[in-house]
Write a protein that holds these residues in place. Structure first.
Motif, short mmCIF file in Angstrom:
data_model
loop_
_atom_site.label_atom_id
_atom_site.label_comp_id
_atom_site.label_asym_id
_atom_site.label_seq_id
_atom_site.Cartn_x
_atom_site.Cartn_y
_atom_site.Cartn_z
N ASP A 778 0.82 -1.22 0.00
CA ASP A 778 0.00 0.00 0.00
C ASP A 778 0.85 1.26 0.00
OD1 ASP A 778 -2.44 -1.22 -0.11
OD2 ASP A 778 -2.70 -1.33 2.07
N PHE A 779 2.10 1.16 -0.39
CA PHE A 779 3.00 2.31 -0.35
C PHE A 779 2.52 3.41 -1.30
CE2 PHE A 779 6.82 4.48 -2.00
CZ PHE A 779 7.27 5.06 -0.83
N ILE A 780 2.18 3.06 -2.53
CA ILE A 780 1.75 4.07 -3.51
C ILE A 780 0.38 4.63 -3.16
CG2 ILE A 780 1.27 4.49 -5.96
CD1 ILE A 780 4.22 4.12 -5.26
N PRO A 781 -0.64 3.82 -2.82
CA PRO A 781 -1.92 4.42 -2.41
C PRO A 781 -1.77 5.39 -1.23
CG PRO A 781 -2.22 2.10 -2.86
CD PRO A 781 -0.76 2.36 -2.93
N PHE A 798 -7.26 7.47 5.71
CA PHE A 798 -6.77 6.66 4.58
C PHE A 798 -7.57 5.37 4.42
CE2 PHE A 798 -4.03 3.09 3.27
CZ PHE A 798 -3.82 3.45 1.95
N VAL A 799 -7.86 4.69 5.53
CA VAL A 799 -8.59 3.43 5.46
C VAL A 799 -9.97 3.64 4.85
CG1 VAL A 799 -9.59 1.54 6.80
CG2 VAL A 799 -7.32 2.41 7.37
N ASN A 800 -10.65 4.65 5.29
CA ASN A 800 -11.97 4.94 4.76
C ASN A 800 -11.91 5.30 3.28
OD1 ASN A 800 -14.89 5.44 5.29
ND2 ASN A 800 -14.34 7.52 4.63
N HIS A 801 -10.81 5.95 2.86
CA HIS A 801 -10.65 6.34 1.46
C HIS A 801 -10.47 5.12 0.56
CE1 HIS A 801 -8.23 7.76 -2.04
NE2 HIS A 801 -9.14 8.72 -2.03
N THR A 802 -9.86 4.06 1.07
CA THR A 802 -9.60 2.88 0.23
C THR A 802 -10.78 1.92 0.19
OG1 THR A 802 -8.61 1.71 2.12
CG2 THR A 802 -7.12 2.96 0.69
N TYR A 832 -16.15 -2.70 1.17
CA TYR A 832 -15.20 -3.63 0.56
C TYR A 832 -14.03 -2.82 0.00
CZ TYR A 832 -17.41 -2.21 -3.86
OH TYR A 832 -17.88 -1.49 -4.91
N LYS A 833 -12.87 -3.45 -0.12
CA LYS A 833 -11.67 -2.71 -0.51
C LYS A 833 -11.59 -2.62 -2.03
CE LYS A 833 -6.76 -2.22 0.46
NZ LYS A 833 -5.59 -2.70 1.19
N ASP A 834 -11.81 -1.43 -2.53
CA ASP A 834 -11.70 -1.17 -3.96
C ASP A 834 -11.96 0.32 -4.17
OD1 ASP A 834 -11.31 -1.52 -6.62
OD2 ASP A 834 -12.85 -3.06 -6.89
N TYR A 835 -11.61 0.81 -5.35
CA TYR A 835 -11.90 2.20 -5.72
C TYR A 835 -13.06 2.19 -6.71
CZ TYR A 835 -7.43 3.53 -3.59
OH TYR A 835 -6.41 3.75 -2.70
N ARG A 836 -14.32 2.27 -6.17
CA ARG A 836 -15.51 2.24 -7.02
C ARG A 836 -16.51 3.32 -6.54
NH1 ARG A 836 -16.22 -2.13 -10.47
NH2 ARG A 836 -14.65 -3.78 -10.24
N GLU A 837 -17.41 3.64 -7.44
CA GLU A 837 -18.42 4.65 -7.13
C GLU A 837 -19.41 4.08 -6.11
OE1 GLU A 837 -18.49 7.69 -8.09
OE2 GLU A 837 -16.90 7.65 -9.62
N SER A 848 -13.82 4.27 -10.03
CA SER A 848 -13.77 5.71 -9.79
C SER A 848 -12.46 6.29 -10.33
CB SER A 848 -13.88 6.00 -8.29
OG SER A 848 -12.76 5.46 -7.60
N LYS A 849 -12.43 7.62 -10.35
CA LYS A 849 -11.23 8.29 -10.84
C LYS A 849 -10.05 8.10 -9.89
CE LYS A 849 -12.39 12.74 -8.71
NZ LYS A 849 -12.58 14.20 -8.94
N ASP A 850 -10.33 7.82 -8.61
CA ASP A 850 -9.24 7.56 -7.68
C ASP A 850 -8.43 6.33 -8.10
OD1 ASP A 850 -10.31 9.65 -6.30
OD2 ASP A 850 -11.30 8.42 -4.77
N PHE A 851 -9.13 5.34 -8.64
CA PHE A 851 -8.44 4.14 -9.11
C PHE A 851 -7.43 4.49 -10.20
CE2 PHE A 851 -8.15 0.82 -12.35
CZ PHE A 851 -7.70 -0.27 -11.60
N TRP A 852 -7.84 5.30 -11.15
CA TRP A 852 -6.94 5.64 -12.26
C TRP A 852 -5.78 6.52 -11.77
CZ3 TRP A 852 -7.79 2.44 -15.88
CH2 TRP A 852 -9.09 1.99 -16.16
N ALA A 853 -6.04 7.34 -10.80
CA ALA A 853 -4.95 8.16 -10.24
C ALA A 853 -3.91 7.27 -9.56
CB ALA A 853 -5.51 9.18 -9.25
N VAL A 854 -4.39 6.29 -8.78
CA VAL A 854 -3.47 5.38 -8.09
C VAL A 854 -2.73 4.51 -9.11
CG1 VAL A 854 -3.33 3.43 -6.52
CG2 VAL A 854 -4.79 5.39 -5.96
N LEU A 855 -3.44 4.04 -10.14
CA LEU A 855 -2.80 3.20 -11.17
C LEU A 855 -1.71 3.97 -11.90
CD1 LEU A 855 -2.70 0.52 -12.74
CD2 LEU A 855 -4.44 1.45 -14.27
#
Length: 952
Positions: A778-781, A798-802, A832-837, A848-855
């Motif tokens: 989880d270093f990059i997220p 951070f936990v709530n954000h992920t 659940y743990k994921d970046y979704r709307e 979500s756009k957060d997923f693409w930013a992290v990727l």
């Protein structure tokens, strides 16, 4: 040559002379009592022969042993054979002595029944081969009156003239009389070196070869014409036992046996069962009260003992006893183990940093805080219920021990460590080449293997039968195409089998997790993840150990059907196949956890299923890095403990016990043989044959992969590797000294293809660690959240954000929990743990756009990390010279000194020639001033005068 000249006086039809032909022994100039050839042993062993280390005369050293089986029904056979050989010595003066292979009749009478055809054929081949060895100048002696029933031994001695001839052929560098001073450091460096020597004196082995030398003898390829350059005051020790056995082995390899048609040396005869073993002797016993000092005993005390684990290895003595190839292996293993010390220290510091900061880690504190009341979605369909995130507190805290900012630094450090290790080994290798007189050594093409010669003969016979052509044949790619196709299909099948087994373990994990979730006990439900992970890793470990042995045998078989031409080609192809299969076998489960687990799960209400019933595995809330650490540690430690140590100790002990039981049974059958003391060659015959260095290198290369490839997930890997290697060095040393027959010394200037494999693993480690840090941890997220989404510049939230939200009303039919009130209240939204709307969004559950930013950040990190570390590794490679400066100066100094030696020699020859010319001229003048009577025969007088230089 002396021996060949004596053979040349024989008639042409007697060139293939029978070994037991006493007349031939007399013809070549040896008396029967000299025991030059065979069957000359007396019944009781002579103390002068040191129980097998020397011939019966106690003067000629045994350089090599050939072992063969013969049929011996009773003790009376031996007596009858000896009596008849005495009769044969009386008949040996007759000219009609039969030749081997041409109706030889030994007239054994009724006491010696006729052997079968195969035994006769093997005996005739041995007789011809041994006769050819005698023609090559070797001296032989046979012993069939041994303690081992049905086993005969042929002792081989290489006389001085043969050693000189072969040393010149092999271009062996030998020390000359010329000695020179080795350049010493001065000033501050000298003081530092002296301090280091005093500090390290207790850990230095007590052997003469390990002491620092200030002078060195100039070495030069041996030449019989330049024997005056070498110190030949003690001819017995000029060629040591290692060199003597190497020379004899070269003669054995190239000596032909025409009765075997395609046989080319001892390797073919061993493959055909003509001889059962061939080996040089150990120097003597290594334990006992009255054991004479020898190199083997010294190695056992100062090297092959667990009590000296803290000492340096006596590498020069290892090379002197076993040869350069084995010496280089132990030198490389020593350098690798030394380099693990700083890596272990840094790894421990990184681990301790994780322990010290675990209570300050905000994400794990948030996960453990029960006040957050985060309800997570079920881990399986129907049987699993909702659960609190705080129940995964222990996993989250443990993950921080290995998933913290220090692991990124450690990954960079280990990449540079690998580059430094390779450069350090190259420099060490050059120092050893200089010390061992291997500078300028180039390996020559080896003799063709027996299997290759057989295949070529088969091909030539087919072509001769069809086209009547007799040209020299060789195997082309068309001949090997079926073998290449079999290799390709076989390797693909083995790799597919490994993947299938890993997939089977995945099914086991999923089904076991679902089964344990039904458990009525709360403790059973709470320990589902730990139980499944531990049992699955143990299954993986057992499968890896079993498949390792299977793949080793398959790799050897695939290489054999290719029929490589030389032993070197065979070894390189075998190493490549074995490494490929064992690499896939060892690392596939780890690659799955690192890069595939939790990536293709889906989402609540739209999960990905295997066989329409099993959901794909998910990572723990703290990520898969902790599970990767568990997988890596158990496989690495289990593989080292079980396969590398217990197998290496247990299997040889078991084989030794089985041989002991067999010998005990034989001794009970023959009391007379039991009372005799064993000869050295009998003791060595009961040892395990040397099987090559490939298994030793392979286990260390696989370990090197564990240390470097996934070190970001397990910083303690170098420490466990260091502890294992400290034992491994002494274990291998004990095996070589006490449990194996002495291998033939092989010259080598490097570790061969293993160096390229190490470099490849080092490059691959940079890429893998970049992906582990970027995608598994989880270093990059965390960085993305800290610099893009954090409101106060901290990791709070951070936990709530992920975590994404899911409305439980959107479950597919039949997948909702059977007990939705398990937590004591009704759940409407689970996480659940994921970046979704979120479900209240227009595009609910879309990425979500957060997923693409992290990727994007992850891919950018991979590119930057990989190129930066690669550049730093190349910079280390460039800045450290391959050849140490002092070694390059010493090599140059040797060349200059050698030129000076030859220039002095040429000047001496010119001065001697000038002296001869002056004497010749004075003699001519004296002849011109002679009396008239002598002047009339002037031409004759001058001729006699000019003959003076030739007489000199």
């Amino acid at each position: 040559m002396r021996v060949n000249k004596k053979y040349s006086c024989l008639p042409a039809e007697e060139k293939g002379i029978h070994i037991i032909n006493i007349r031939a022994i007399e013809d070549i100039g040896y008396d029967q009592h000299e025991s030059t050839l065979l069957n000359s042993l007396s019944k009781n062993p002579d103390a002068d022969c040191k129980y097998g280390l020397y011939f019966r005369d106690g003067k000629r050293k045994v350089d090599y042993i050939l072992v063969y089986h013969y049929k011996k029904s009773s003790a009376g056979k031996t007596l009858a054979r000896r009596a008849q050989q005495n009769d044969a010595s009386v008949r040996s003066s007759k000219q009609d002595q039969p030749l081997p292979g041409k109706g030889v009749q030994l007239d054994m009478g009724e006491s010696e029944p006729h052997m079968d055809y195969h035994e006769d054929d093997k005996r005739f081949r041995r007789e011809e081969y041994e006769g050819n060895l005698v023609e090559a100048g070797l001296e032989l002696e046979r012993d069939e009156d041994t303690k081992i029933h049905g086993i005969g031994f042929v002792k081989i001695h290489a006389p001085w003239n043969v050693l000189c001839r072969e040393a010149e052929f092999l271009k062996l560098k030998m020390p000359t009389k010329k000695m020179y001073q080795i350049n010493q450091t001065h000033g501050l460096l000298k003081k530092i070196n002296s301090v280091i020597q005093k500090i390290t004196e207790p850990i230095q082995p007590k052997v003469a070869e390990h002491k620092p030398q200030t002078v060195k003898r100039l070495s030069y390829p041996f030449s019989r014409e330049k024997q005056h350059l070498f110190d030949l005051s003690d001819k017995d020790s000029f060629f040591d036992s290692k060199t003597r056995s190497t020379i004899v082995y070269e003669i054995l390899k190239r000596t032909t046996c025409t009765k075997a048609k395609y046989s080319m040396g001892i390797t073919s005869l061993l493959a055909n069962g003509v001889y059962s073993a061939a080996y040089p002797l150990h120097d003597g016993d290594y334990e006992g009260e009255n054991v004479e000092p020898n190199d083997r005993k010294l190695l056992c005390e100062e090297w092959a003992s667990y009590g000296v684990f803290y000492k340096y290895q006596p590498i020069d003595l290892v090379r002197k006893y076993f040869g350069e190839k084995i010496g280089l292996y132990f030198a490389w293993l020593g350098v690798y183990t030394q380099m693990l010390i700083p890596a272990s220290i840094v790894g421990i510091i990184v681990f301790l940093y994780g322990c010290a900061t675990v209570d300050e880690n905000i994400p794990s504190m948030e996960m453990c805080d029960q006040r957050n009341n985060i309800t997570m979605c079920p881990l399986c369909d129907k049987t699993c219920s909702y659960w609190k995130m705080s129940s995964a507190c222990a996993t989250a805290r443990a993950s921080h021990l290995f998933d913290n900012p220090a692991t990124v630094f450690f990954s960079v450090f280990m990449a540079l460590w690998a580059a430094t290790f390779m450069e350090h080994w190259k420099r060490k290798q050059m120092r050893l080449n200089y010390r061992w007189d291997l500078t300028g050594f180039e390996e020559e093409e080896d003799h063709p293997r027996a299997e290759y010669e057989a295949k070529v003969l088969e091909k030539s016979l087919r072509r001769e039968h069809k086209h009547k052509e007799t040209d020299k044949e060789k195997l082309t790619w068309k001949d090997r195409f079926p073998a290449y196709l079999t290799n390709f299909v076989g390797i693909i099948f083995m790799v597919g089998l490994t993947f299938a087994i890993v997939f089977g373990v995945i099914i086991y994990r999923i089904s076991t997790a679902a089964a344990l979730a039904i458990s009525s006990t709360p403790s059973g439900r709470s320990s589902v993840r730990v139980t499944v992970t531990a049992t699955a890793v143990i299954i993986n470990l057992v499968v890896i150990i079993i498949l390792d042995e299977v793949y080793g045998c398959i790799a050897r078989w695939l290489t054999q059907i290719e029929v490589p031409k030389t032993d070197k080609n065979f070894e390189e192809r075998l190493i490549f196949k074995a490494f490929l299969l064992k690499f896939v076998n060892a690392y596939t489960p780890i690659f799955y956890v690192a890069f595939f687990k939790g990536r293709f799960v889906g989402r609540p209400g739209d999960y990905v299923y295997i066989f329409h019933s099993f959901r794909m595995e998910e990572c723990a809330p703290g990520g898969c890095l902790m599970e990767l650490c568990i997988q890596l540690s158990i496989i690495m430690l289990g593989k080292q403990l079980i396969q590398n140590n217990l197998f290496e100790i247990g299997i040889p002990k078991m084989k030794k016990f089985i041989r002991y039981l067999k010998l005990k049974r034989r001794r009970s059958l023959d009391h007379e043989e039991h009372m005799k003391k064993k000869q050295r060659y009998e003791v060595d015959y009961n040892l395990e044959p040397f099987a090559g260095l490939t298994p030793e290198y392979m286990e260390m290369i696989i370990q090197f992969g564990f240390v470097t490839l996934f070190v970001a997930s397990f910083p303690l890997a170098p420490l466990f590797a260091l502890l294992n290697n400290i034992i491994e060095i002494r274990l291998d040393a004990k095996k070589f000294v006490t449990e194996l027959r002495r291998p033939v010394a092989v010259r080598a200037k490097d570790i061969g293809i293993w160096y390229n494999i190490l470099r490849g693993i080092g490059k691959l480690a940079v890429i893998i660690n970049a992906f582990v840090i970027s995608f598994t941890s989880d270093f990059i997220p965390r960085l993305v959240y800290l610099y893009m989404y954090s409101e106060n510049g901290t990791m709070h939230g951070f936990v709530n954000h992920t975590l994404s939200s899911f409305n439980v009303s959107d479950f597919q039919a039949g997948t909702a929990p059977n007990d939705p009130l398990d937590l004591g209240y009704e759940v409407q939204i689970c996480r659940y743990k994921d970046y979704r709307e979120p479900p209240w969004s227009e595009n609910k559950y879309d990425i979500s756009k957060d997923f693409w930013a992290v990727l994007a950040a992850r891919l950018a990190f991979v590119i930057v990390f990989q190129n930066l570390v690669m550049f730093m590794s190349e910079f280390v490679d460039w800045i450290i010279p391959d050849i140490p400066k002092d070694i390059s100066q010493q090599i140059h100094k040797e060349k200059v000194l050698m030129v000076e030696v030859f220039m002095r020699e040429e000047q001496g020859k010119l001065q001697m020639l000038e002296t001869w010319k002056d004497k010749d001229r004075k003699k001519g003048e004296n002849c011109n001033n002679h009396s008239p009577r002598l002047s009339r025969s002037r031409s004759g007088s001058l001729s006699s005068c000019h003959s003076y230089p030739l007489d000199v």
